[in-house]
Design a protein around this motif. Structure first.
Motif, PDB file in Angstrom:
ATOM      1  N   ARG A   1       0.848  -1.182   0.000  1.00 52.59           N
ATOM      2  CA  ARG A   1       0.000   0.000   0.000  1.00 52.59           C
ATOM      3  C   ARG A   1       0.887   1.236   0.000  1.00 52.59           C
ATOM      4  NH1 ARG A   1      -4.396   2.627   4.179  1.00 52.59           N
ATOM      5  NH2 ARG A   1      -2.476   3.220   5.271  1.00 52.59           N
ATOM      6  N   LEU A   2       0.724   2.039  -1.022  1.00 53.60           N
ATOM      7  CA  LEU A   2       1.455   3.293  -1.117  1.00 53.60           C
ATOM      8  C   LEU A   2       0.603   4.418  -0.535  1.00 53.60           C
ATOM      9  CD1 LEU A   2       2.868   3.077  -4.765  1.00 53.60           C
ATOM     10  CD2 LEU A   2       3.814   2.131  -2.655  1.00 53.60           C
TER      11      LEU A   2
ATOM     12  N   PRO B   1       5.878  -8.952 -11.686  1.00 50.76           N
ATOM     13  CA  PRO B   1       7.185  -8.337 -11.989  1.00 50.76           C
ATOM     14  C   PRO B   1       7.061  -7.115 -12.889  1.00 50.76           C
ATOM     15  CG  PRO B   1       7.362 -10.723 -12.081  1.00 50.76           C
ATOM     16  CD  PRO B   1       5.913 -10.423 -11.896  1.00 50.76           C
ATOM     17  N   GLU B   2       6.078  -7.108 -13.782  1.00 53.40           N
ATOM     18  CA  GLU B   2       5.914  -5.962 -14.679  1.00 53.40           C
ATOM     19  C   GLU B   2       5.363  -4.725 -13.977  1.00 53.40           C
ATOM     20  OE1 GLU B   2       4.791  -9.098 -15.137  1.00 53.40           O
ATOM     21  OE2 GLU B   2       2.806  -9.101 -16.125  1.00 53.40           O
ATOM     22  N   ASP B   3       4.992  -4.857 -12.711  1.00 55.39           N
ATOM     23  CA  ASP B   3       4.579  -3.695 -11.925  1.00 55.39           C
ATOM     24  C   ASP B   3       5.782  -2.953 -11.346  1.00 55.39           C
ATOM     25  OD1 ASP B   3       1.882  -5.701 -10.693  1.00 55.39           O
ATOM     26  OD2 ASP B   3       1.767  -4.129 -12.234  1.00 55.39           O
ATOM     27  N   THR B   4       6.958  -3.528 -11.510  1.00 57.67           N
ATOM     28  CA  THR B   4       8.173  -2.889 -11.001  1.00 57.67           C
ATOM     29  C   THR B   4       8.378  -1.538 -11.674  1.00 57.67           C
ATOM     30  OG1 THR B   4       9.253  -4.983 -10.490  1.00 57.67           O
ATOM     31  CG2 THR B   4      10.682  -3.080 -10.857  1.00 57.67           C
ATOM     32  N   ALA B   5       8.504  -0.497 -10.850  1.00 57.09           N
ATOM     33  CA  ALA B   5       8.642   0.862 -11.370  1.00 57.09           C
ATOM     34  C   ALA B   5       8.830   1.812 -10.205  1.00 57.09           C
ATOM     35  CB  ALA B   5       7.401   1.263 -12.163  1.00 57.09           C
ATOM     36  N   VAL B   6       9.143   3.047 -10.534  1.00 53.63           N
ATOM     37  CA  VAL B   6       9.058   4.120  -9.552  1.00 53.63           C
ATOM     38  C   VAL B   6       7.644   4.677  -9.640  1.00 53.63           C
ATOM     39  CG1 VAL B   6       9.932   6.346  -8.793  1.00 53.63           C
ATOM     40  CG2 VAL B   6      11.503   4.658  -9.768  1.00 53.63           C
ATOM     41  N   TYR B   7       6.986   4.751  -8.507  1.00 57.44           N
ATOM     42  CA  TYR B   7       5.603   5.229  -8.455  1.00 57.44           C
ATOM     43  C   TYR B   7       5.604   6.669  -7.944  1.00 57.44           C
ATOM     44  CZ  TYR B   7       3.769   0.639  -9.535  1.00 57.44           C
ATOM     45  OH  TYR B   7       3.448  -0.541 -10.181  1.00 57.44           O
TER      46      TYR B   7
ATOM     47  N   THR C   1       8.475   6.689  -5.234  1.00 55.03           N
ATOM     48  CA  THR C   1       8.873   5.597  -4.356  1.00 55.03           C
ATOM     49  C   THR C   1       9.037   4.337  -5.205  1.00 55.03           C
ATOM     50  OG1 THR C   1       8.312   4.377  -2.321  1.00 55.03           O
ATOM     51  CG2 THR C   1       6.475   4.983  -3.749  1.00 55.03           C
ATOM     52  N   GLN C   2      10.113   3.616  -4.957  1.00 51.03           N
ATOM     53  CA  GLN C   2      10.437   2.447  -5.773  1.00 51.03           C
ATOM     54  C   GLN C   2       9.619   1.237  -5.331  1.00 51.03           C
ATOM     55  OE1 GLN C   2      12.813   2.020  -8.440  1.00 51.03           O
ATOM     56  NE2 GLN C   2      11.753   0.045  -8.605  1.00 51.03           N
TER      57      GLN C   2
END
Length: 117
Positions: free
Chosen positions: A19-20, A87-93, A111-112
């Motif tokens: 949760r961001l 894995p494809e959700d990996t990103a800087v948000y 945030t990474q």
């Protein structure tokens, strides 16, 4: 001036959840749209989800059914609940606030989020 501070990122295994949070502070005037965007290495920044106070949220098709955006207007905070991470959700948000009062947009520093086994 408006400041946005994101938190909640980290390393999670595929299928996991995070949760961001994004807390806004400063001179926030009138109604605004708060949104989450992400940028993976070598790719353009893309919209993940957005929410206008008092309206239904919008979620990108790529994450629909897995991600939920919500906001607490009293705290000037927007959340992104991310389930069944891939894995494809990996990103800087990144968090963004767009003011309907003056048309100015503000961005957080990001945030990474890394999804890996």
């Amino acid at each position: 001036q408006v400041q946005l501070v994101e938190s909640g990122g980290g390393l999670v295994q595929p299928g996991g959840s995070l949760r961001l949070s994004c807390a806004a502070s400063g001179s926030i005037l009138g109604r605004n749209v708060m949104s989450w965007h992400r940028q993976a290495p070598g790719k353009e920044r893309e919209l993940v989800a957005s929410i206008l106070s008092g309206s239904s949220p919008n979620v990108a098709d790529s994450v629909k059914g897995r991600f939920t955006i919500s906001r607490d207007n009293a705290k000037n905070t927007v959340y992104l609940r991310m389930n069944t991470l891939k894995p494809e959700d990996t990103a800087v948000y990144y968090c963004k606030l767009f003011s309907l009062f003056d048309g100015i947009e503000w961005w957080g520093r990001g945030t990474q989020v890394t999804v890996s086994s």
